[in-house]
Design an enzyme around this catalytic site. Structure first.
Site, PDB file in Angstrom:
ATOM      1  N   LYS A 282     -39.112-136.993  -8.422  1.00  0.00           N
ATOM      2  CA  LYS A 282     -38.163-136.092  -9.069  1.00  0.00           C
ATOM      3  C   LYS A 282     -38.157-134.733  -8.359  1.00  0.00           C
ATOM      4  O   LYS A 282     -39.188-134.310  -7.849  1.00  0.00           O
ATOM      5  CB  LYS A 282     -38.595-135.831 -10.525  1.00  0.00           C
ATOM      6  CG  LYS A 282     -38.368-136.955 -11.503  1.00  0.00           C
ATOM      7  CD  LYS A 282     -38.822-136.526 -12.903  1.00  0.00           C
ATOM      8  CE  LYS A 282     -38.731-137.652 -13.914  1.00  0.00           C
ATOM      9  NZ  LYS A 282     -37.373-138.142 -14.162  1.00  0.00           N
ATOM     10  N   ARG A 356     -39.244-148.136 -18.975  1.00  0.00           N
ATOM     11  CA  ARG A 356     -38.859-149.467 -19.451  1.00  0.00           C
ATOM     12  C   ARG A 356     -39.840-150.537 -18.982  1.00  0.00           C
ATOM     13  O   ARG A 356     -39.992-151.566 -19.625  1.00  0.00           O
ATOM     14  CB  ARG A 356     -37.421-149.767 -19.009  1.00  0.00           C
ATOM     15  CG  ARG A 356     -37.213-149.838 -17.535  1.00  0.00           C
ATOM     16  CD  ARG A 356     -35.739-149.710 -17.152  1.00  0.00           C
ATOM     17  NE  ARG A 356     -35.275-148.321 -17.235  1.00  0.00           N
ATOM     18  CZ  ARG A 356     -34.017-147.941 -17.024  1.00  0.00           C
ATOM     19  NH1 ARG A 356     -33.077-148.829 -16.735  1.00  0.00           N
ATOM     20  NH2 ARG A 356     -33.686-146.666 -17.108  1.00  0.00           N
TER      21      ARG A 356
HETATM   22  N1  BES Z   1     -38.700-139.689 -18.425  1.00  0.00           N
HETATM   23  C1  BES Z   1     -37.455-139.869 -17.784  1.00  0.00           C
HETATM   24  C2  BES Z   1     -36.277-139.616 -18.713  1.00  0.00           C
HETATM   25  C3  BES Z   1     -36.073-138.206 -19.204  1.00  0.00           C
HETATM   26  C4  BES Z   1     -35.202-137.364 -18.555  1.00  0.00           C
HETATM   27  C5  BES Z   1     -36.718-137.767 -20.344  1.00  0.00           C
HETATM   28  C6  BES Z   1     -35.002-136.083 -19.027  1.00  0.00           C
HETATM   29  C7  BES Z   1     -36.531-136.486 -20.806  1.00  0.00           C
HETATM   30  C8  BES Z   1     -35.672-135.642 -20.156  1.00  0.00           C
HETATM   31  C9  BES Z   1     -37.344-141.304 -17.275  1.00  0.00           C
HETATM   32  O1  BES Z   1     -38.528-141.910 -16.886  1.00  0.00           O
HETATM   33  C10 BES Z   1     -36.459-141.274 -16.103  1.00  0.00           C
HETATM   34  O2  BES Z   1     -36.845-140.708 -15.127  1.00  0.00           O
HETATM   35  N2  BES Z   1     -35.298-141.908 -16.206  1.00  0.00           N
HETATM   36  C11 BES Z   1     -34.362-141.957 -15.149  1.00  0.00           C
HETATM   37  C12 BES Z   1     -33.851-143.375 -15.031  1.00  0.00           C
HETATM   38  C13 BES Z   1     -33.062-143.632 -13.786  1.00  0.00           C
HETATM   39  C14 BES Z   1     -33.960-143.536 -12.573  1.00  0.00           C
HETATM   40  C15 BES Z   1     -32.426-144.996 -13.889  1.00  0.00           C
HETATM   41  C16 BES Z   1     -33.214-141.004 -15.486  1.00  0.00           C
HETATM   42  O3  BES Z   1     -32.852-140.901 -16.667  1.00  0.00           O
HETATM   43  O4  BES Z   1     -32.733-140.345 -14.578  1.00  0.00           O
HETATM   44 MN    MN Z   2     -39.047-141.491 -14.880  1.00  0.00          MN
END
Ligand code: BES
Ligand code: MN
Ligand code: ZN
Length: 508
Positions: A282, A356
């Protein structure tokens, strides 16, 4: 000299409620009763929508003018939480008078009013207020949750809790409401503490140790699965996601088993103690909030800690899938194929869609080994849910209408609100994989990121009635707002306690 507040209502419950649960709160409530309150620093008088004050004879007598004339002169609208403040002198003390908006006296309005009162009586101050026959539990939850604070200090924190003394026209109901609010307030504070804790000190094992500490003496058995056991039992998602960290993954299994349970509910929580994204790293701005990526798991632990106190009659098993998602030479990779619990093969395309993968193991384990009547999972799963619904609503997905409806109702009652979203099967083909039985994210596809995550999870619950709560939006708050405080909100704790206290039916 004590401030006399008038007619006796009931014997006083005790100046402070016993410290339920593992955590001292920043605010205390005395369900009062006696004719003599202790000296108060503040008097709060409720003002309804339109400016009509709540009747409050014992307090009224102290005012320089009637409450309605004061409210009128301040132009008080009665909006929940609105405050107009003045001061009077009583004997040798200066006492602040707050005209406190209570709106339509709904639970939500009373929570907001209680929260604003708590913000005014922090640090050892005492407030006295009269809420008539209205919902004491909601008002007190507002006090306890609005008064919450999380601090890390170099020396022991010597802040003294504030105290709200509550006068009620229905003291018996008020005492019961204060009692329930204190149990719920403790649980939410525990959930917030877990998620607000910085990740440097928050390994999966730390989360397991906290689960043991927080539920100790509260009718819960805790089993902590070590990494070797997870690997040997086929938890390929947890092991893969945790493989990049020097701090190994854990499955935290919490069991609450009342005599003659009415049904068996499994709660599954995402327990990512830090989400860097892994090799699909990230950017800093997205990463800096990811200590709260175990908020769902924290809520599950907090809920389990309060079931016995609330007398919940269902058997409840909590499963917290805990791992730290880090990049390293041992991390899992985009392009890997993993084997989830039960053997299904999953193609990994983005290591940042880790939640997931850990949830799928726990869901499959629950179905295969625990045979529950219903499963509810809770997870900070997708940024897409936050984009769609913002900070107020969590996204709800469910395979059962009655389960969905009972959760939505518990959400409205508790203040942890849900909005149902579609499990649109038409999107499912975008999770097809050329190499594995399924991919965990779409290669390219319809958008609908929160729905796709839910569709992926659905593959692991077989026919068990199941609901999924994506709390990426309401899991944290950007600023104090009503009973929410900046940072982790403990979202889902109130919801699930309210739902479970209503005894979910065996048939989903
Ligand atoms: N923990 C994050 C989701 C999240 C984002 C929680 C902002 C709280 C605030 C999750 O693990 C994630 O990174 N999801 C990705 C999924 C994508 C890579 C398909 C996302 O939402 O960008
Ligand atoms: Mn994530
Ligand atoms: Zn995550």
């Amino acid at each position: 000299m004590p401030l006399t507040v008038g007619a006796s209502l009931l014997p006083r419950l005790g100046s402070r409620l016993p410290p339920f649960g593992p955590r001292p709160l920043e605010a205390y409530i005395s369900a009062i009763t006696s004719g003599e309150a202790e000296p108060a620093d503040l008097i709060a008088i409720g003002v309804q929508d339109g400016g009509a004050p709540l009747a409050c004879a014992p307090l009224d007598a102290l005012l320089p003018a009637s409450a309605s004339r004061l409210a009128e002169s301040y132009g008080h609208s009665g909006k929940p939480g609105e405050i107009a403040e003045s001061a009077i002198s009583v004997a040798d003390r200066v006492v602040r008078v707050l005209l406190l908006g209570v709106g339509d006296l709904s639970a939500g309005a009373l929570r907001r009013a209680g929260a604003e009162l708590a913000r005014r009586c922090a640090d050892g101050k005492t407030a006295v207020t009269d809420i008539g026959e209205h919902d004491a539990q909601a008002f007190c939850e507002g006090v306890l949750l609005g008064g919450y604070r999380f601090r890390i200090r170099s020396s022991p924190d010597e802040a003294v809790p504030g105290e709200v003394q509550l006068l009620s026209a229905d003291p018996e109901a008020a005492v019961a409401g204060v009692h329930r609010a204190t149990i719920v307030g403790q649980a939410v504070a525990a959930a917030r503490d877990l998620a607000n804790t910085p990740s440097a000190g928050k390994s999966p094992q730390w989360l397991a140790d906290e689960a043991i500490r927080i539920t100790a003496g509260r009718g819960v058995d805790v089993r902590v699965w070590a990494e070797e056991e997870l690997a040997a039992s086929g938890f390929g998602g947890l092991v893969a996601v945790g493989s990049g960290s020097v701090r190994p993954p854990r499955l935290i299994e919490l069991s609450y088993q009342p005599p003659d349970p009415t049904s068996h509910v499994v709660l599954v929580g995402k327990g990512i103690t830090f989400d860097s994204g892994g090799l699909s790293l990230k950017p800093t701005d997205s990463m800096k909030l990811m200590k709260t990526d175990m908020a769902g798991g924290g809520a599950v632990i907090a809920v389990l800690s309060a079931l016995a106190d609330l007398g919940v009659s269902a058997r409840v098993t909590g499963l917290v899938a805990a791992a730290e998602n880090m990049p390293s030479g041992s991390a899992y990779r985009p392009g890997d194929v993993i084997s989830q619990y039960g053997g299904r093969s999953v193609e990994v395309l983005n290591t940042d869609a880790e939640g997931r993968l850990v949830l799928a193991d726990a869901l499959a384990y629950a179905v295969a080994r625990l045979a529950p009547d219903q499963i509810v999972d809770i997870a900070t799963l997708t940024g897409a849910a936050r984009v769609a619904l913002g900070g107020v609503y969590a996204a709800l997905y469910a395979t059962s209408d009655s389960l969905a409806n009972s959760l939505v109702a518990a959400g409205e009652a508790s203040g942890d609100r849900l909005w149902r979203m579609p499990l649109e099967s038409g999107y499912r083909p975008s999770l097809d994989s050329p190499v594995a039985e399924i991919a965990h994210v779409a290669r390219s596809g319809p958008g609908a990121g929160s729905i796709l995550a839910a569709l992926f999870l659905r593959e692991f619950v077989a026919a068990t009635p199941w609901a999924h709560l994506d709390i990426a939006g309401p899991g944290r708050a950007g600023a104090d707002d009503g009973e929410l405080t900046k940072g982790a909100t403990g979202f889902g704790t109130r919801l699930l306690l309210t739902w479970l206290a209503g005894t979910p039916e065996r048939a989903g």
